[in-house]
Design an enzyme around this catalytic site. Sequence first.
Site, PDB file in Angstrom:
ATOM      1  N   LEU A 225       0.889  -1.114   0.049  1.00 49.58           N
ATOM      2  CA  LEU A 225       0.189  -0.057  -0.067  1.00 49.58           C
ATOM      3  C   LEU A 225       1.010   1.583   0.081  1.00 49.58           C
ATOM      4  O   LEU A 225       1.817   1.532   0.857  1.00 49.58           O
ATOM      5  CB  LEU A 225      -1.004  -0.088   1.423  1.00 49.58           C
ATOM      6  CG  LEU A 225      -1.743   1.012   1.491  1.00 49.58           C
ATOM      7  CD1 LEU A 225      -2.860   0.996   0.400  1.00 49.58           C
ATOM      8  CD2 LEU A 225      -2.346   1.072   2.703  1.00 49.58           C
ATOM      9  N   ASP A 226       0.432   2.060  -1.025  1.00 54.93           N
ATOM     10  CA  ASP A 226       1.270   3.622  -0.977  1.00 54.93           C
ATOM     11  C   ASP A 226       2.733   3.387  -1.201  1.00 54.93           C
ATOM     12  O   ASP A 226       3.493   4.406  -0.708  1.00 54.93           O
ATOM     13  CB  ASP A 226       0.871   4.532   0.124  1.00 54.93           C
ATOM     14  CG  ASP A 226      -0.601   4.644   0.254  1.00 54.93           C
ATOM     15  OD1 ASP A 226      -1.069   5.072  -0.726  1.00 54.93           O
ATOM     16  OD2 ASP A 226      -1.221   4.836   1.560  1.00 54.93           O
TER      17      ASP A 226
END
Lengths: 282, 282, 282, 282
Positions: A225-226
């Site tokens: 994530l990210d």
Amino acid sequence: MTTHILTLICADRPGLIHDVTAGILDIDGNIVENAQFADPATALFCMRTVVDTEVTDADAVATAVRHRLGDTDIQRLHVRPADVRPRTMIMVSRADHCLVDLLYRWRNDLLPVDIPVVVSNHADLGDLVRSHGIEFVHIPVTADTKADAEAHLLDLVREHRIDLVVLARYMQILSDNLCAALAGRAVNIHHSFLPGFKGAKPYHQAHERGVKLVGATAHFVTADLDEGPIIEQDVARVHHAMTANDLVALGQDTERLVLARAVRYLAEDRVLLIGDRTVVFN
Amino acid sequence: MTTHILTLICADRPGLIHDVTAGILDIDGNIVENAQFADPATALFCMRTVVDTEVTDADAVATAVRHRLGDTDIQRLHVRPADVRPRTMIMVSRADHCLVDLLYRWRNDLLPVDIPVVVSNHADLGDLVRSHGIEFVHIPVTADTKADAEAHLLDLVREHRIDLVVLARYMQILSDNLCAALAGRAVNIHHSFLPGFKGAKPYHQAHERGVKLVGATAHFVTADLDEGPIIEQDVARVHHAMTANDLVALGQDTERLVLARAVRYLAEDRVLLIGDRTVVFN
Amino acid sequence: MTTHILTLICADRPGLIHDVTAGILDIDGNIVENAQFADPATALFCMRTVVDTEVTDADAVATAVRHRLGDTDIQRLHVRPADVRPRTMIMVSRADHCLVDLLYRWRNDLLPVDIPVVVSNHADLGDLVRSHGIEFVHIPVTADTKADAEAHLLDLVREHRIDLVVLARYMQILSDNLCAALAGRAVNIHHSFLPGFKGAKPYHQAHERGVKLVGATAHFVTADLDEGPIIEQDVARVHHAMTANDLVALGQDTERLVLARAVRYLAEDRVLLIGDRTVVFN
Amino acid sequence: MTTHILTLICADRPGLIHDVTAGILDIDGNIVENAQFADPATALFCMRTVVDTEVTDADAVATAVRHRLGDTDIQRLHVRPADVRPRTMIMVSRADHCLVDLLYRWRNDLLPVDIPVVVSNHADLGDLVRSHGIEFVHIPVTADTKADAEAHLLDLVREHRIDLVVLARYMQILSDNLCAALAGRAVNIHHSFLPGFKGAKPYHQAHERGVKLVGATAHFVTADLDEGPIIEQDVARVHHAMTANDLVALGQDTERLVLARAVRYLAEDRVLLIGDRTVVFN
């Protein structure tokens, strides 16, 4: 005359540019734009070439170049006519700052994509999207329906033959499976700070720490994530009298500019992925 | 192995990259860095290629490429070993902010030039220059002695086999003859504003107008004062409580950064000149 | 006439500016510069006022203002003549980019500090420092001698009546005790990225992730390493062809600009600390 | 409680802040934001104060302050409730990039203005404006009708009690009379370059010169075309492969950001005019 965009990633060796350009000459092509990069870290060679030729079939161009590359270890060799715009699906939640900016640029021919559909887990932005003559699909997501919702999403990707998925402040976490299914063709926009802040309410954390810059990062979607490979970044200056909400507003301005640039780079095949890094020929 | 930097400007036509790379293969060269640009406005083609080869002689490399280019109309074809650093003469007056910055970068191997001599129309900076082990030549200039002074300058350029002249806040106007003699190998740094201000004390004019940005432009020296082709620019932000002197200080910070970048680009043969525009492969 | 700089942090309430200015009128002072900020989050009021008055004694100015503030809860009330420059100790290791920049600005009167002493855990930069007429103290640090070395440091701080300690790429971790002893008067410069990278070789991590910006943060020194209140930040743009070493060089340019700005703000009493945030009246 | 914004320009003298804050205490006001600047060049004092008080009448606040200022030479003393948003007329021609951005921010409460009417010399943008529930007035302008058109404009300004006129790429030159009638309450946006380019097609001139930055300036409208006091400026980076049209697109992005910032500063009474300079309390 057709203009094609060719992108290539392959093992580096002497003579590569000579071979690619030989393939292009074989189809009487003229190079109008060209960029390449040999990465010492991975020993990979990246190239983006824009070619004018009377050959209309992109596969024929690719075949001509592949023929000249012989038994080179090719990781990616892709050719498409420049006027075939990537079919792009935008995903949003409630915040509209990125969506409005993308639609404005699209309507004014500043963003070379087709947008057959916009998807949201909320109904709020439906009228805005439909007023642009674009289909809006509302796919609510709850813990129970998440798997079905993602299956629905992938159906839309297939049905609309989507080349590029743009997460324009889509606030649902994608499952690892969905990330894998969209690998290399999905971009996300994320606020960013120096240094970074983990956890909830990052703008408020940044405000409490008294940051002097807020920024945004556009990156490929990955299961981590990210943390996907970075495509574009920018920052804006902040001062002590700004509230956390002022930081949010300024950050949103940065987010929409950065995302719009990243989408344009992707739409023009300017972004090549080598390992966890992007090569951006801008 | 020798690393050569090749730069080429010629009339654009299909097959140029193929021909150049053929010439490089003829000498068993391997391309480690490459950039090119075809300018629609002038129909000129620009290319910068960094080549590893066992051929040590730069002329031999150029000959191999020239052979493959045939009767192409060549405006510039230049090859030099990357480790032969341009012989650079810095010219200053009294302000030392750019000189100090250039010497710092040079001493720390951040600026790939040799600096055999620094020239000034004032004696003030002699100690500073000599403390770096560099010859300092004081050439005073008055209306009467200007012609002699410029002749002296050109003697130094010849004697030291100077490739690059850097006007690092040299406050004398060069004669048209001197500009012509140094054409394409002299860079100047100049404060810049949006919009521009003509006449004396530009920082004070800018202050009176309440500008919010001050900037600097590094450009090639031409007879048309401060109007030569632009190599690099940057700006810094200004606010109303700054005095004209604060603007000067901030402008100087910008000047030294911009000039240092421009000199590095020139030293690495990254700047090609087509008409009044530069192509900067950075 | 003496120019004094007054800084105040106190509990916010109506009438504060009126009271402070009354105290200034009591000593026939004229306000030449003034800034204040009431922080909603902490209910603290910050003020920085530059006053011209015939009263030369800074304590007398403070007393006049304190008298008017009555029983207001005062966290800081400080007055000093503007021409009494903060006595500043610079600490370095081997990297000299920040030191050279600070010394250049100091010598050219762009940094209003006195620098009685520079301290290093290496001997390398001694000649450079001494050539500026500044005392250089070499305090080697090993695991065994760390406590003694820090005691020596604090002796120097006392002996030279140091107001401000500048860690200009000083590569030793300060003990919690030393951080506490220097609280509020020591500034550090640190590379910064969006997002942040933990652990060793951050520029190399940033490079592997393909960041498009590198930055620097100047912050107060606290026991929480590299997490102190932020004074100033900036970034520079990066592209894929830059090596990790190129990123280091560009990051160093940013570091020295950011640190020089932070030191100037501190030297001019422009930085007030409320909780973990700075108010910077620049 | 009412929040008022007070702005003051007057001759500088000792005790001004004390007197203004006395007037505010007289009406039991509490200062929540405050900024001031004494300009050495003009000997003028500028102040912007945000006050919470139970006095709802702005004139009563102004009277209280004026009373305490005594016979001070006042150039401007203005008070208005912060929630009374400036009535703003936007003027456009055919380019919509600034208009769309302003309307977006207005609709999302990021721009504290009321927009009763948008005026254009073309009909093109009528639907867009009306879709926001805003009156659109088409006033064609030819050489023959210019005087009538400007009279019509001024009628609209009066009729709608307009406080602020925003020229958002309005491509007609205003007569000196109209400029005078709108003095101090009209803002224009203009592309800007370093250095400036006179005459037609400035982006094309800038392109031919090879500029590395394009910018935008928001300034007050004065009879001296594009030379009014500067409110805000910014730039974006350019490279050699960009066409003149690419520069236009990038310049437009800068224009809309700069204009939006300038309008917000004006709407919040953050811009004070002293001579040809602005003081911007942002």
